[in-house]
Design a protein around this motif. Structure first.
Motif, mmCIF file in Angstrom:
data_model
loop_
_atom_site.group_PDB
_atom_site.id
_atom_site.type_symbol
_atom_site.label_atom_id
_atom_site.label_comp_id
_atom_site.label_asym_id
_atom_site.label_seq_id
_atom_site.Cartn_x
_atom_site.Cartn_y
_atom_site.Cartn_z
ATOM 1 N N MET A 30 -131.049 -30.229 2.392
ATOM 2 C CA MET A 30 -131.750 -28.977 2.124
ATOM 3 C C MET A 30 -131.508 -27.935 3.211
ATOM 4 N N GLN A 31 -131.500 -28.343 4.467
ATOM 5 C CA GLN A 31 -131.287 -27.393 5.558
ATOM 6 C C GLN A 31 -129.903 -26.755 5.465
ATOM 7 N N LYS A 32 -128.883 -27.571 5.214
ATOM 8 C CA LYS A 32 -127.519 -27.048 5.115
ATOM 9 C C LYS A 32 -127.353 -26.153 3.892
ATOM 10 N N LEU A 33 -127.996 -26.550 2.777
ATOM 11 C CA LEU A 33 -127.922 -25.720 1.576
ATOM 12 C C LEU A 33 -128.593 -24.369 1.804
ATOM 13 N N ALA A 34 -129.715 -24.377 2.502
ATOM 14 C CA ALA A 34 -130.432 -23.133 2.776
ATOM 15 C C ALA A 34 -129.545 -22.164 3.550
#
Length: 235
Positions: A30-34
């Motif tokens: 999720m962090q990388k996608l954000a």
């Protein structure tokens, strides 16, 4: 473009890419996608919990992936196709349960009617090559009625009232060719980067409705430009 339309376009692209990567077997952090999509982690969680609820997903320490051993992927294939072809909104509440029911139902419980069109084997090959070129962002040599377009960048194939239209870019200008007028397509080794503004334009309702009249619009614009040039010369 209105703010609401821009948000919808960003959402559609984001969901399409997420679905494709999940189907390919990726585990999404999720962090990388954000960071990648320039949205908040909270927005992504809402995507997964509300908009991608039909997928059989598992979450562990902020990472999502398709659950292993989830069984047949036919419903997921249908959903992926529907979203990537822009057909998902046709079916109210389209999710994995509805897709599974449509796949296994007898007869024809739903019918999306389009005016019939005759497609020749040559058109089928042209269509396949264009989809391949669009997917890989490769330029093409296109032979159409009275035209030879060398180095055309194909953006999108759009179906309207039973007819397919190729939208693309050539020498900095947007182009539209009815599929029925295209005789041959050769995929070139050169690639291109789609211009965001033109790509978004080909998804707008007003542009799509004008596709059958594009050649007339182009002639009027060209004529107006020529007259302006002549006026400037005279001055």
């Amino acid at each position: 473009m209105p703010l609401a339309e821009r948000r919808y376009d960003r959402l559609a692209v984001r969901l399409s890419l997420i679905i494709s990567r999940l189907v390919a077997g990726e585990t999404l952090n999720m962090q990388k996608l954000a960071t990648e999509f320039d949205v908040s982690v909270r927005t992504l969680y809402r995507d997964f919990r509300e908009r991608l609820i039909y997928l059989d997903l598992e979450c562990h320490q902020g990472c999502y992936r398709l659950r292993t051993g989830a069984g047949p992927q036919g419903e997921l294939d249908v959903l992926t196709f529907a979203y990537r072809a822009g057909l998902a909104d046709i079916f109210p509440g389209l999710d994995r349960r509805l897709a599974g029911m449509l796949l296994t139902a007898g007869g024809m419980p739903c019918l999306v009617w389009q005016p019939p069109q005759s497609v020749s084997p040559a058109s089928s090959l042209v269509f396949y090559r264009l989809v391949s070129a669009i997917t890989a962002c490769q330029r093409v040599l296109l032979l159409a009625e009275g035209e030879r377009c060398d180095g055309l960048a194909p953006y999108r194939l759009i179906s309207l009232d039973g007819c397919w239209y190729l939208t693309g870019e050539l020498n900095g200008h947007i182009t539209v060719h009815p599929l029925a007028t295209i005789h041959a397509v050769t995929i070139l080794n050169t690639t291109f980067t789609p211009r965001k503004r033109l790509s978004q334009l080909t998804t707008q309702a007003g542009f799509i409705r004008a596709l059958p009249h594009f050649s007339c619009i182009r002639e009027v614009l060209s004529s107006g430009a020529s007259e302006e040039e002549q006026g400037n010369t005279l001055i």
